[in-house]
Design an enzyme around this catalytic site. Sequence first.
Site, PDB file in Angstrom:
ATOM      1  N   ARG A 121      13.557  27.950   6.196  1.00  0.00           N
ATOM      2  CA  ARG A 121      13.484  27.227   7.466  1.00  0.00           C
ATOM      3  C   ARG A 121      14.270  25.910   7.448  1.00  0.00           C
ATOM      4  O   ARG A 121      14.497  25.313   8.503  1.00  0.00           O
ATOM      5  CB  ARG A 121      12.020  26.971   7.834  1.00  0.00           C
ATOM      6  N   ALA A 166       8.370  25.347  -7.624  1.00  0.00           N
ATOM      7  CA  ALA A 166       9.598  24.886  -6.965  1.00  0.00           C
ATOM      8  C   ALA A 166      10.633  25.991  -6.886  1.00  0.00           C
ATOM      9  O   ALA A 166      11.831  25.739  -6.954  1.00  0.00           O
ATOM     10  CB  ALA A 166      10.164  23.690  -7.722  1.00  0.00           C
TER      11      ALA A 166
END
Length: 457
Positions: free
Chosen positions: A16, A10
Amino acid sequence: MDHVAAILLAAGKGTRMKSGLVKVLHPAAGQPLIDYPVAAARTVGAKPVVLVAGHQAEAVQGHYRGAEDIRCVLQKEQLGTGHAVACAREALAGFDGTVLILCGDTPLLRAETLERLIGFHQAQGATVTVLTAALDDPYGYGRIVRDGSGAVLRIVEQKDADPEEQEIREINSGIYCMDAAFLFGNIDSVGSDNAQKEFYLTDLVAVAVQKGLTCLALESDDPEEIMGVNDRSQLAEAARILRRRFNRELMLSGVTIIDPDQTYIDRGVVIGPDTVIHPNCHIGGKTIIGSGCTIDNGVTISGCRIADGCHIKSGSVLEDSELHEAVAVGPMAHLRPGTVLHAHVKIGNFVETKKIVMGEGSKASHLTYLGDAEIGRDVNIGCGTITCNYDGVNKHRTVIGDRAFIGSDVQLVAPVTVGRNSLVAAGTTVTNDVPPDSLAISRVPQVNKDGWRLKKK
């Protein structure tokens, strides 16, 4: 099933997403993305679960502060999946068993699939097992290269694949089972000789093959499960799939959802049988709704406890409130946090409440504001009534006794008490306590000036 630990990757920023919030904390169907793989790992008994955090590590770690089964480690530089797993080595020092490696941006992964993966891995005595899926359009994913017996030879990333390898439809999900001793004994041998100049965890497959160890792949029954979330479009798609799952579970348990595709119910919401949910409702915040309720169209409910037989009418908004049996709310009502409505209370259209307790059988039918108030049983609140509870510095309470009758257009200037069985006349401004069984009336005398309009003409 042998002992299992999990490493959850993580650390990525999620460029994006174009967001100031790290990707794994973006919510989908009411919970951060990372909560879904963590829950799946917990369900299959993985302990501990090691979170490898990087970008906004404090926020990611803080999300699980106090969870005894979660260990957080920091990947200061994001140098690839192999490097991320290496960062978890110290947190799993001494662990001997199967290490489950998961991604923090895969909210659709089911615990049942992980259980099947772990069982297959351990039953086959494999060193490495990768979860795969067959996609019609595998572009962007690493390809699974197998030998004639079906064993995995290597995993090739999209940018490193030759034209023949790019034709392979079976792709790497990024989810693995690995033997702990092999994983941490060989993770340092992973190099960065690739297009991205990163340390790929997938290179451990080639290491295992070179050592003559067993590398296998298990294909998921549902390719949808391995979908990673990389941008806002994929986030919305994942949330849609999650809601579809939740709605189906609710319907199978006896809840009527008129139009599941137009009903937004978050994970963790509990709804009893024979409750009917109409379209365009948003229900979240670990709300609990009882049996036999009706939730009309366009209702928003967050963090509420709603007992059996309640009717929430169109356009109402309920936040952090508690409703007892057979309460009616709305249409177009707003229950703000701290509202407690006892059985058979009626809150009508364009009524707003905040931090009130309203006794059984009481009603405020329309165009009223009630805040910081304690209202008894069988009280009638007339149209246009307001509790003036804020003096610009402090909030003050209003107390209304049982069976009191508050007429229309009354202002109750707190702190003030209206005794039981009293009547406050329409248009009254109450600034002093009203004794029980009394009439309170406060009006400016009416003056009629005969002929005034004619004189003005």
